[in-house]
Design an enzyme around this catalytic site. Structure first.
Site, PDB file in Angstrom:
ATOM      1  N   ALA A  65     -66.321   6.158-104.389  1.00 21.01           N
ATOM      2  CA  ALA A  65     -65.059   6.062-105.169  1.00 21.01           C
ATOM      3  C   ALA A  65     -64.372   7.305-105.109  1.00 21.01           C
ATOM      4  O   ALA A  65     -64.962   8.199-104.617  1.00 21.01           O
ATOM      5  CB  ALA A  65     -65.562   6.022-106.648  1.00 21.01           C
ATOM      6  N   GLY A 108     -69.642   4.404-104.337  1.00 17.75           N
ATOM      7  CA  GLY A 108     -68.904   3.117-104.340  1.00 17.75           C
ATOM      8  C   GLY A 108     -68.878   2.543-103.283  1.00 17.75           C
ATOM      9  O   GLY A 108     -68.758   1.265-103.247  1.00 17.75           O
ATOM     10  N   GLU A 111     -72.207   0.742-103.059  1.00 16.81           N
ATOM     11  CA  GLU A 111     -72.209  -0.576-104.072  1.00 16.81           C
ATOM     12  C   GLU A 111     -71.140  -1.698-103.607  1.00 16.81           C
ATOM     13  O   GLU A 111     -71.466  -2.556-103.907  1.00 16.81           O
ATOM     14  CB  GLU A 111     -71.655   0.123-105.260  1.00 16.81           C
ATOM     15  CG  GLU A 111     -72.749   1.273-105.694  1.00 16.81           C
ATOM     16  CD  GLU A 111     -72.095   2.116-106.957  1.00 16.81           C
ATOM     17  OE1 GLU A 111     -71.056   2.562-106.749  1.00 16.81           O
ATOM     18  OE2 GLU A 111     -72.882   2.222-107.886  1.00 16.81           O
ATOM     19  N   GLU A 131     -74.072  10.390-105.840  1.00 20.61           N
ATOM     20  CA  GLU A 131     -73.423  10.708-107.305  1.00 20.61           C
ATOM     21  C   GLU A 131     -74.003  11.565-107.946  1.00 20.61           C
ATOM     22  O   GLU A 131     -73.363  12.564-108.588  1.00 20.61           O
ATOM     23  CB  GLU A 131     -73.378   9.357-108.122  1.00 20.61           C
ATOM     24  CG  GLU A 131     -72.275   8.394-107.768  1.00 20.61           C
ATOM     25  CD  GLU A 131     -72.894   7.331-106.688  1.00 20.61           C
ATOM     26  OE1 GLU A 131     -74.002   7.437-106.060  1.00 20.61           O
ATOM     27  OE2 GLU A 131     -72.425   6.296-106.650  1.00 20.61           O
TER      28      GLU A 131
HETATM   29  N1  CAA Z   1     -63.245  10.667-102.460  1.00 24.64           N
HETATM   30  C1  CAA Z   1     -61.937  11.322-102.357  1.00 24.64           C
HETATM   31  N2  CAA Z   1     -61.859  12.019-101.142  1.00 24.64           N
HETATM   32  C2  CAA Z   1     -63.004  12.143-100.312  1.00 24.64           C
HETATM   33  C3  CAA Z   1     -64.322  11.461-100.508  1.00 24.64           C
HETATM   34  C4  CAA Z   1     -64.240  10.808-101.732  1.00 24.64           C
HETATM   35  N3  CAA Z   1     -65.298   9.829-102.086  1.00 24.64           N
HETATM   36  N4  CAA Z   1     -64.957  11.489 -99.366  1.00 24.64           N
HETATM   37  C5  CAA Z   1     -64.404  12.188 -98.617  1.00 24.64           C
HETATM   38  N5  CAA Z   1     -63.170  12.470 -99.039  1.00 24.64           N
HETATM   39  C6  CAA Z   1     -62.018  13.488 -98.364  1.00 24.64           C
HETATM   40  C7  CAA Z   1     -62.466  14.691 -98.285  1.00 24.64           C
HETATM   41  O1  CAA Z   1     -61.926  15.286 -99.484  1.00 24.64           O
HETATM   42  C8  CAA Z   1     -61.563  15.067 -97.052  1.00 24.64           C
HETATM   43  O2  CAA Z   1     -60.312  15.129 -97.502  1.00 24.64           O
HETATM   44  P1  CAA Z   1     -59.508  16.753 -97.267  1.00 24.64           P
HETATM   45  O3  CAA Z   1     -59.152  16.536 -95.625  1.00 24.64           O
HETATM   46  O4  CAA Z   1     -58.115  16.378 -97.858  1.00 24.64           O
HETATM   47  O5  CAA Z   1     -60.135  17.744 -97.904  1.00 24.64           O
HETATM   48  C9  CAA Z   1     -61.620  13.840 -96.473  1.00 24.64           C
HETATM   49  O6  CAA Z   1     -62.171  12.940 -96.847  1.00 24.64           O
HETATM   50  C10 CAA Z   1     -62.737  14.055 -94.937  1.00 24.64           C
HETATM   51  O7  CAA Z   1     -63.977  14.282 -95.652  1.00 24.64           O
HETATM   52  P2  CAA Z   1     -64.789  15.842 -95.420  1.00 24.64           P
HETATM   53  O8  CAA Z   1     -64.190  16.852 -94.761  1.00 24.64           O
HETATM   54  O9  CAA Z   1     -65.517  15.969 -96.145  1.00 24.64           O
HETATM   55  O10 CAA Z   1     -65.754  14.878 -94.165  1.00 24.64           O
HETATM   56  P3  CAA Z   1     -67.274  15.313 -93.633  1.00 24.64           P
HETATM   57  O11 CAA Z   1     -67.188  14.761 -92.439  1.00 24.64           O
HETATM   58  O12 CAA Z   1     -67.394  17.030 -93.400  1.00 24.64           O
HETATM   59  O13 CAA Z   1     -68.010  14.884 -94.475  1.00 24.64           O
HETATM   60  C11 CAA Z   1     -69.002  13.156 -96.292  1.00 24.64           C
HETATM   61  C12 CAA Z   1     -68.385  13.446 -94.976  1.00 24.64           C
HETATM   62  C13 CAA Z   1     -70.514  13.452 -95.799  1.00 24.64           C
HETATM   63  C14 CAA Z   1     -69.059  11.645 -96.305  1.00 24.64           C
HETATM   64  C15 CAA Z   1     -68.362  13.884 -97.325  1.00 24.64           C
HETATM   65  O14 CAA Z   1     -66.851  13.680 -97.089  1.00 24.64           O
HETATM   66  C16 CAA Z   1     -68.769  13.423 -98.786  1.00 24.64           C
HETATM   67  O15 CAA Z   1     -69.827  14.153 -99.022  1.00 24.64           O
HETATM   68  N6  CAA Z   1     -67.817  12.730 -99.599  1.00 24.64           N
HETATM   69  C17 CAA Z   1     -68.112  12.334-100.755  1.00 24.64           C
HETATM   70  C18 CAA Z   1     -69.465  11.494-100.791  1.00 24.64           C
HETATM   71  C19 CAA Z   1     -69.700  10.995-102.402  1.00 24.64           C
HETATM   72  O16 CAA Z   1     -70.021  12.129-102.932  1.00 24.64           O
HETATM   73  N7  CAA Z   1     -69.391   9.865-102.653  1.00 24.64           N
HETATM   74  C20 CAA Z   1     -69.739   9.339-103.985  1.00 24.64           C
HETATM   75  C21 CAA Z   1     -68.408   9.047-104.931  1.00 24.64           C
HETATM   76  S1  CAA Z   1     -68.734   8.925-106.699  1.00 24.64           S
HETATM   77  C22 CAA Z   1     -68.859   7.362-106.760  1.00 24.64           C
HETATM   78  O17 CAA Z   1     -68.824   6.552-105.861  1.00 24.64           O
HETATM   79  C23 CAA Z   1     -69.072   6.967-107.927  1.00 24.64           C
HETATM   80  C24 CAA Z   1     -69.473   5.523-108.261  1.00 24.64           C
HETATM   81  O18 CAA Z   1     -70.579   4.827-108.283  1.00 24.64           O
HETATM   82  C25 CAA Z   1     -68.676   4.179-108.113  1.00 24.64           C
END
Ligand code: CAA
Length: 257
Positions: A65, A108, A111, A131
């Site tokens: 998400a 998400g 999911e 998460e």
């Molecule tokens: N939401 C918003 N933006 C996101 C995102 C997310 N879930 N995941 C990645 N991005 C964005 C980053 O902020 C970044 O944007 P900027 O360039 O503007 O900073 C861009 O995508 C590239 O990401 P990274 O620079 O972090 O890329 P990476 O290769 O270094 O890392 C990754 C990749 C490990 C997937 C890392 O991006 C990450 O950990 N993302 C978040 C994963 C996460 O926590 N997901 C769960 C979300 S909560 C949820 O989903 C709730 C639910 O149950 C419904």
């Protein structure tokens, strides 16, 4: 219809939805979910579509998400809007839907993939429910569908630590149906969907509905449900055609009704 966060195409009888927010690793914001919903509504209504593939990019199916969109949400707001319930459209889609997962399927994203009927993974796929590292928990089915797919031990491990799982581990655990090479991945997933879409649509839809029932009812009720649908199939033209084709030693030409 013009979409901004997804690409939609039709390949024969297969509808393909490609999540397309590359700069955000396909993070699932409300605009994207609304567009996926609209694309699925159109594919559901289209008699020419027999199966759907949802996929992302080589780097990410979806990284979860959209954290930036969620960061300022409040409990009263999420509660009154029933935040995240609209994602449910994928699990209510009645035709077969395959998640083609390459790269990250996190939170998400994982999911969303689990709402599909089967997950086909590229050898680059990485699954996780991270998460907990954001101070929250999964909210779009992760604690329920992942636990049913992989069992309590691995679901607790993934959800409580937030660690990621590669394609091999995910297949071994029962989350993933098949692993395919990253090279030519989407074409190969579409080929699986085309195979399904070439079969009898009523048979395929009833089989999907019946398997789905296994997760929602007792064995006795599920078996009764299955038997009634099985019996109903003898009212379809496709049953007559499928069995006649077998007896006549020729390929079946299903009319999908
Ligand atoms: N939401 C918003 N933006 C996101 C995102 C997310 N879930 N995941 C990645 N991005 C964005 C980053 O902020 C970044 O944007 P900027 O360039 O503007 O900073 C861009 O995508 C590239 O990401 P990274 O620079 O972090 O890329 P990476 O290769 O270094 O890392 C990754 C990749 C490990 C997937 C890392 O991006 C990450 O950990 N993302 C978040 C994963 C996460 O926590 N997901 C769960 C979300 S909560 C949820 O989903 C709730 C639910 O149950 C419904």
């Amino acid at each position: 219809m013009a979409y901004e966060t997804i690409l939609v195409e039709t390949r024969g009888r297969v509808g393909v939805v490609t999540l397309n927010r590359p700069k955000a690793l396909n993070a699932l914001n409300s605009a994207l979910i609304a567009e996926v919903t609209s694309a699925l509504d159109a594919f559901e209504a289209d008699e020419g579509i027999g199966a759907v593939v949802i996929t992302g990019s080589e780097k990410a199916f979806a990284a979860g998400a959209d954290i930036k969109e969620m960061a300022s949400l409040t409990f009263p707001g999420t509660y009154t809007a029933d935040f995240i319930s609209s994602w449910d459209r994928v699990s209510r889609f009645r035709k077969p839907v395959i998640a083609g997962v390459a790269g990250f399927a996190l939170g998400g994203g994982c999911e969303l993939a689990m709402m599909c009927d089967l997950i086909v993974a590229a050898d680059t796929a990485k699954f996780g429910q991270p998460e907990i590292k954001l101070g929250i928990m999964p909210g779009a089915g992760g604690t329920q569908r992942l636990t049913r797919a992989v069992g309590k031990a691995k679901a607790m491990d993934l959800i409580l630590t937030g660690r990621l799982m590669d394609a091999v581990e995910a297949e071994r655990a029962g989350l993933v149906a098949r692993i395919l090479p990253a090279e030519g991945f989407v074409d190969a997933v579409v080929a699986i969907a085309a195979e399904i879409a070439g079969l009898s649509l009523p048979a395929v839809m009833m089989a999907k509905e019946s398997v789905g029932r296994a997760f929602e009812t007792t064995l006795g009720e599920g078996l009764r449900f299955e038997r009634r649908l099985f019996q109903a199939m003898f009212a379809t033209e496709d049953q007559k055609e499928g069995m006649a084709a077998f007896v006549e030693k020729r390929p079946a030409a299903f009319r999908h009704r």
